[in-house]
Motif scaffolding. Structure first.
Motif, PDB file in Angstrom:
ATOM      1  N   LYS A  15       0.637  -1.151  -0.180  1.00 26.32           N
ATOM      2  CA  LYS A  15      -0.050   0.109  -0.054  1.00 26.32           C
ATOM      3  C   LYS A  15       0.851   1.121   0.156  1.00 26.32           C
ATOM      4  O   LYS A  15       0.785   2.130  -0.659  1.00 26.32           O
ATOM      5  CB  LYS A  15      -0.935   0.064   1.217  1.00 26.32           C
ATOM      6  CG  LYS A  15      -2.097  -1.154   1.228  1.00 26.32           C
ATOM      7  CD  LYS A  15      -2.742  -1.259   2.558  1.00 26.32           C
ATOM      8  CE  LYS A  15      -1.663  -1.933   3.540  1.00 26.32           C
ATOM      9  NZ  LYS A  15      -1.983  -2.203   4.799  1.00 26.32           N
ATOM     10  N   ARG A  58      -6.682   0.371  17.817  1.00 28.99           N
ATOM     11  CA  ARG A  58      -8.023   0.530  17.104  1.00 28.99           C
ATOM     12  C   ARG A  58      -8.727   1.692  17.256  1.00 28.99           C
ATOM     13  O   ARG A  58      -9.285   2.359  16.576  1.00 28.99           O
ATOM     14  CB  ARG A  58      -8.687  -0.743  17.212  1.00 28.99           C
ATOM     15  CG  ARG A  58      -7.851  -1.948  17.116  1.00 28.99           C
ATOM     16  CD  ARG A  58      -7.437  -1.952  15.431  1.00 28.99           C
ATOM     17  NE  ARG A  58      -6.639  -3.250  15.048  1.00 28.99           N
ATOM     18  CZ  ARG A  58      -5.974  -3.381  14.340  1.00 28.99           C
ATOM     19  NH1 ARG A  58      -5.642  -2.500  13.173  1.00 28.99           N
ATOM     20  NH2 ARG A  58      -5.191  -4.451  14.113  1.00 28.99           N
ATOM     21  N   ARG A 122       5.905  -4.910  12.255  1.00 33.49           N
ATOM     22  CA  ARG A 122       4.585  -5.345  12.410  1.00 33.49           C
ATOM     23  C   ARG A 122       4.180  -6.226  13.369  1.00 33.49           C
ATOM     24  O   ARG A 122       4.437  -7.415  13.263  1.00 33.49           O
ATOM     25  CB  ARG A 122       4.313  -5.787  10.939  1.00 33.49           C
ATOM     26  CG  ARG A 122       4.494  -4.770   9.697  1.00 33.49           C
ATOM     27  CD  ARG A 122       4.116  -5.368   8.557  1.00 33.49           C
ATOM     28  NE  ARG A 122       3.768  -4.126   7.388  1.00 33.49           N
ATOM     29  CZ  ARG A 122       4.600  -3.875   6.526  1.00 33.49           C
ATOM     30  NH1 ARG A 122       5.735  -4.543   6.332  1.00 33.49           N
ATOM     31  NH2 ARG A 122       4.096  -2.838   5.797  1.00 33.49           N
ATOM     32  N   ARG A 138      -9.252 -12.163   7.063  1.00 35.03           N
ATOM     33  CA  ARG A 138      -9.818 -10.820   6.501  1.00 35.03           C
ATOM     34  C   ARG A 138      -9.929 -10.778   5.086  1.00 35.03           C
ATOM     35  O   ARG A 138     -10.677  -9.855   4.606  1.00 35.03           O
ATOM     36  CB  ARG A 138      -8.449 -10.097   6.852  1.00 35.03           C
ATOM     37  CG  ARG A 138      -8.514  -9.408   8.183  1.00 35.03           C
ATOM     38  CD  ARG A 138      -7.326  -8.441   8.289  1.00 35.03           C
ATOM     39  NE  ARG A 138      -7.106  -7.816   9.615  1.00 35.03           N
ATOM     40  CZ  ARG A 138      -6.289  -7.094  10.112  1.00 35.03           C
ATOM     41  NH1 ARG A 138      -5.212  -7.068   9.156  1.00 35.03           N
ATOM     42  NH2 ARG A 138      -5.997  -6.667  11.268  1.00 35.03           N
TER      43      ARG A 138
HETATM   44  C1  S3P Z   1      -2.071  -3.741  11.071  1.00 38.09           C
HETATM   45  C2  S3P Z   1      -1.184  -3.340  10.136  1.00 38.09           C
HETATM   46  C3  S3P Z   1      -0.137  -2.521  10.363  1.00 38.09           C
HETATM   47  C4  S3P Z   1      -0.400  -1.678  11.387  1.00 38.09           C
HETATM   48  C5  S3P Z   1      -0.559  -2.149  12.493  1.00 38.09           C
HETATM   49  C6  S3P Z   1      -1.665  -3.267  12.322  1.00 38.09           C
HETATM   50  C7  S3P Z   1      -3.334  -4.792  10.948  1.00 38.09           C
HETATM   51  O1  S3P Z   1      -0.180  -1.523   8.960  1.00 38.09           O
HETATM   52  O2  S3P Z   1      -1.464  -0.430  11.088  1.00 38.09           O
HETATM   53  O3  S3P Z   1       0.663  -3.208  13.012  1.00 38.09           O
HETATM   54  O4  S3P Z   1      -3.750  -4.958  11.654  1.00 38.09           O
HETATM   55  O5  S3P Z   1      -3.135  -5.447   9.731  1.00 38.09           O
HETATM   56  P1  S3P Z   1       0.555  -2.298   7.405  1.00 38.09           P
HETATM   57  O6  S3P Z   1      -0.533  -2.912   6.737  1.00 38.09           O
HETATM   58  O7  S3P Z   1       1.140  -1.050   6.867  1.00 38.09           O
HETATM   59  O8  S3P Z   1       1.562  -3.215   7.775  1.00 38.09           O
END
Ligand code: S3P
Length: 170
Positions: A15, A58, A122, A138
């Motif tokens: 992304k 969240r 992550r 998901r």
């Molecule tokens: C998350 C993805 C992460 C970040 C956090 C949680 C998720 O972003 O928001 O670690 O729940 O999939 P990226 O998609 O940029 O890794």
């Protein structure tokens, strides 16, 4: 006020890279929800998860979603992998899913020159089996919420960006 593009998709699908390339090709302004949260908090996502836990993060995502909806227009919004769950995602803008299968995503991360850093930052990608289970849970939800689905497998970042500009910005 909803002429934004909202990029969603699983961790590591690209992304951020795609957003930067869309900016390069089109000149649109871009923001990233994780970056917004990190600057609000003045700490990294990893630290926020460690120090406050996931529910706190969240809640920050929901706050950012409301702010985007009320205040942001004509902008490309790249999001964290779990951001798609916020209420009224569609009110922010056109939702574009970057899609690839889990193995393609995993390969993309581990073959990256900065693989270690990409994994470390992550919290939800620390255990591959758990990340795969999260992906399986998901992916159908991503598909359901998306207005446009872009399959990124085997395509260059440039090509994906072109496709999004053509399908969503023209
Ligand atoms: C998350 C993805 C992460 C970040 C956090 C949680 C998720 O972003 O928001 O670690 O729940 O999939 P990226 O998609 O940029 O890794």
């Amino acid at each position: 006020m909803a002429k934004n593009i909202v990029l969603i998709g699983f961790m590591g699908v690209g992304k951020g890279s795609v957003a930067r390339e869309i900016v390069r090709q089109s000149g649109i302004v871009a923001v990233d929800t994780d970056d917004l949260i990190e600057s609000m908090e003045n700490r990294k996502i990893k630290k926020i998860f460690e120090e406050e836990g996931e529910p706190y993060f969240r809640e920050r995502e929901r706050r950012v979603a409301k702010w985007l909806h009320k205040n942001v227009d004509n902008t490309l919004v790249s999001t964290g992998g779990g951001f798609y769950k916020v209420k009224n995602l569609h009110k922010i803008g056109t939702v574009v899913l970057l899609h690839a299968d889990f193995d393609t995503i995993y390969r993309r991360i581990v073959e990256h020159p900065n693989a270690e850093r990409k994994l470390k930052k992550r919290p939800l990608f620390q255990d591959v089996a758990k990340a795969r289970a999260l992906y399986d849970e998901r992916e159908p939800q991503y598909m359901e919420v998306a207005d446009v689905v872009i399959d990124v497998s085997g395509k260059s970042v440039e090509k994906v960006a072109e496709e999004i500009i053509e399908k969503v910005m023209q």
